[in-house]
Scaffold this motif. Structure first.
Motif, short mmCIF file in Angstrom:
data_model
loop_
_atom_site.label_atom_id
_atom_site.label_comp_id
_atom_site.label_asym_id
_atom_site.label_seq_id
_atom_site.Cartn_x
_atom_site.Cartn_y
_atom_site.Cartn_z
N ILE A 156 0.85 -1.21 0.00
CA ILE A 156 0.00 0.00 0.00
C ILE A 156 0.88 1.25 0.00
N ASP A 157 0.66 2.10 -0.99
CA ASP A 157 1.42 3.36 -1.07
C ASP A 157 0.88 4.36 -0.06
N THR A 158 1.77 5.25 0.40
CA THR A 158 1.39 6.10 1.53
C THR A 158 1.44 7.60 1.23
N LYS A 159 1.46 7.96 -0.04
CA LYS A 159 1.42 9.39 -0.40
C LYS A 159 0.29 9.62 -1.40
N LEU A 160 -0.37 10.77 -1.30
CA LEU A 160 -1.47 11.06 -2.22
C LEU A 160 -0.98 11.07 -3.67
N SER A 161 0.24 11.58 -3.87
CA SER A 161 0.78 11.66 -5.24
C SER A 161 1.04 10.28 -5.85
N ASP A 162 1.04 9.22 -5.02
CA ASP A 162 1.16 7.87 -5.57
C ASP A 162 -0.14 7.44 -6.26
N TYR A 163 -1.23 8.15 -5.97
CA TYR A 163 -2.55 7.72 -6.47
C TYR A 163 -3.11 8.66 -7.53
N THR A 164 -2.71 9.94 -7.50
CA THR A 164 -3.24 10.89 -8.46
C THR A 164 -2.21 11.99 -8.73
N ASN A 165 -2.23 12.50 -9.97
CA ASN A 165 -1.36 13.64 -10.27
C ASN A 165 -2.09 14.94 -10.04
N ASP A 166 -3.36 14.81 -9.74
CA ASP A 166 -4.25 15.96 -9.72
C ASP A 166 -4.50 16.42 -8.28
N TYR A 167 -3.46 16.41 -7.45
CA TYR A 167 -3.69 16.63 -6.01
C TYR A 167 -3.60 18.09 -5.58
N GLU A 168 -3.08 18.98 -6.44
CA GLU A 168 -2.97 20.40 -6.03
C GLU A 168 -4.35 20.91 -5.62
N GLY A 169 -4.41 21.61 -4.49
CA GLY A 169 -5.68 22.19 -4.06
C GLY A 169 -6.54 21.26 -3.22
N THR A 170 -6.13 19.97 -3.10
CA THR A 170 -6.93 19.02 -2.32
C THR A 170 -7.06 19.45 -0.86
N ALA A 171 -5.95 19.89 -0.29
CA ALA A 171 -5.96 20.25 1.13
C ALA A 171 -6.91 21.42 1.38
N GLU A 172 -6.87 22.40 0.49
CA GLU A 172 -7.77 23.57 0.65
C GLU A 172 -9.23 23.13 0.52
N GLU A 173 -9.47 22.25 -0.46
CA GLU A 173 -10.85 21.79 -0.70
C GLU A 173 -11.39 21.05 0.54
N ILE A 174 -10.56 20.20 1.12
CA ILE A 174 -11.02 19.44 2.29
C ILE A 174 -11.25 20.38 3.48
N ALA A 175 -10.32 21.32 3.66
CA ALA A 175 -10.47 22.27 4.77
C ALA A 175 -11.75 23.09 4.59
N LYS A 176 -12.04 23.45 3.36
CA LYS A 176 -13.26 24.24 3.09
C LYS A 176 -14.51 23.42 3.40
N ARG A 177 -14.49 22.16 2.96
CA ARG A 177 -15.64 21.28 3.24
C ARG A 177 -15.88 21.15 4.74
N PHE A 178 -14.80 20.98 5.49
CA PHE A 178 -14.94 20.83 6.95
C PHE A 178 -15.49 22.12 7.56
N THR A 179 -15.02 23.26 7.07
CA THR A 179 -15.52 24.55 7.57
C THR A 179 -17.01 24.67 7.27
N ASP A 180 -17.38 24.35 6.01
CA ASP A 180 -18.80 24.46 5.62
C ASP A 180 -19.70 23.56 6.46
#
Ligand code: NZQ
Ligand code: ZN
Length: 386
Positions: free
Chosen positions: A337-361
């Motif tokens: 099992i790979d342990t970095k997000l970039s091992d699964y997708t190249n499209d990870y830029e902005g993921t952290a902001e998106e998740i933080a926004k969802r949690f805030t909402d």
């Protein structure tokens, strides 16, 4: 130790050739809906075994519940429940089918117009439609707990639900079902159960010696059997220990009287919702950065885990705690099992902001055992996991 109440009403029927016992558990007058997933049960003989056991039962089938059970598909099953006056549900599958069945158990008795509200408004189910399960994939513990996680593709959301009315009446655990599980799913099961224990253990000490040792014993068992479970040939003894460890990891017992975290799961669910990454793999992505980020708050427990589970006896508390995080990552990797997000997708830029926004909402402003993990901290942790 903290105060607690504990009640787990699920009857477990464990062992070889136990699927036939189904007939003793389902009420004679029940109108049953048999629910299953994408069809693995038709290839490995489980479906035939279940049908034989249901020979004298009035039942209808609903197949096609996908991994990460999907709301729209479950709403089709709900129509069948209403149209056929179903009174009892039977899940035959892994966590996804069982969770989907729990949603249906709640939705079948829900009086509002939109069952999705059960998830968005945190409506707890005190009494659902009764259901039993035949577990085909050890991993989630859903077979002996009252929680479920449901996905909605339309909005790319994955939300949890639960309540005391959502414990299965019974669950049949025949370790022989593990024979046909692909190694990728075995690895997922090992990693998911392992992380369930960590979420209920890696917090701070309340001197709950027995709970700590329950937790450590499950971790040690999973570590011991993992190599055998990943070998080609089937080993019934290892499979039995694997199955029971996964159930015990999340049936409520080890979390009683202790603080729990669950932030890894909260962040992980977003990675599944956004990228479709397998549940267990999302946990492996988040775990190390979560523990590194919250090192000061968790280091005593990390060091205890390092000593008792990984036999790390050299150095200071900090040294042992750091080494324990490394061992955890190495364990996930040993499962493939790979342990970095970039091992699964190249499209990870902005993921952290998106998740933080969802949690805030959603108003999730303080996760973790201290309710102190703000969306900003979540952003930093997810970013560390890129
Ligand atoms: O759909 P089928 O064809 O049956 O194939 C499944 C699926 O593709 C296959 N499979 C299951 N048993 C098999 C088998 N293949 C061959 N032989 C067998 N005996 O495995 C694939 C994955 O199944 P799934 O049920 O999705 O896996 P799992 O048990 O890991 O469940 C994951 C879901 O459970 C949720 C996750 O978020 C995810 O949605 N969780 C539920 C929890 C709970 N209720 O307490 C806690 C967990 O933390 C987790 O969040
Ligand atoms: Zn999990």
């Amino acid at each position: 130790m903290n105060n607690f109440e504990f009640k787990n009403p699920t009857k477990i029927i464990f062992g070889k050739d136990t699927i036939e016992k189904l007939k003793e558990e389902i009420p004679a007058d029940a109108k049953v809906l048999l629910l299953y997933g994408g069809g693995s049960i038709k290839e490995n003989g489980i479906y035939d075994g279940v049908k034989t056991a249901l020979a004298n039962v009035d039942f209808t089938e609903f197949g096609g519940i996908p991994a990460n059970p999907e709301y729209e598909i479950l709403m089709d099953a709900l129509k069948v429940i209403k149209a056929k006056n179903i009174t009892y549900l039977l899940a035959v599958g892994g966590g996804s089918v069982i969770d989907g069945t729990k949603f249906l158990s709640a939705a079948a008795v829900y009086e509002g117009d939109t069952p999705w509200d059960i998830l968005t408004q945190n409506i707890r189910t005190e009494k659902g439609m009764p259901f039993g399960t035949v577990l085909t994939l050890p991993a989630t513990g859903s077979e002996m707990n009252s929680g479920a996680v449901i996905t909605r593709k339309e909005t790319r959301e994955k939300l949890a639900m639960g309540g005391p009315g959502l414990f299965p009446k019974f669950s049949i655990l025949d370790p022989q079902v593990i024979k046909s599980i692909p190694k990728r799913q075995i690895a997922n099961g090992l990693a998911d159960a392992f992380t369930h224990v960590l979420e209920q253990y890696m917090t701070y000490s309340v001197d709950a010696k027995l709970q700590d040792r329950f937790a450590e014993s499950i971790l040690l068992t999973l570590i011991e059997i993992a190599p055998t479970m990943l070998k080609e040939e089937f080993d019934y003894k290892a499979a039995s220990n694997f199955m029971w460890s996964c159930t015990m990891a999340l049936n409520g017992l080890i979390q009683k009287g202790v603080p729990t975290d669950w932030a890894i799961h909260a962040m992980g669910h977003e990675l599944t919702a956004l990228y479709g990454i397998d549940h267990a793999r999302t946990l492996a992505i988040i775990t190390q950065s979560h523990y590194k980020y919250n090192f000061e708050a968790k280091k005593e427990k990390l060091a205890q885990y390092g000593e008792r589970v990984w036999d790390i006896n050299e150095g200071s508390v900090d040294d042992k705690a750091h080494a324990a995080i490394e061992k955890t990552t190495a364990f996930f990797k040993s499962l493939g099992i790979d342990t970095k997000l970039s091992d699964y997708t190249n499209d990870y830029e902005g993921t952290a902001e998106e998740i933080a926004k969802r949690f805030t909402d959603r108003g999730w402003l303080g996760l973790g055992e201290h309710q102190s993990l703000s969306p900003e901290k979540v952003r930093e942790i997810v970013e560390m996991a890129y």
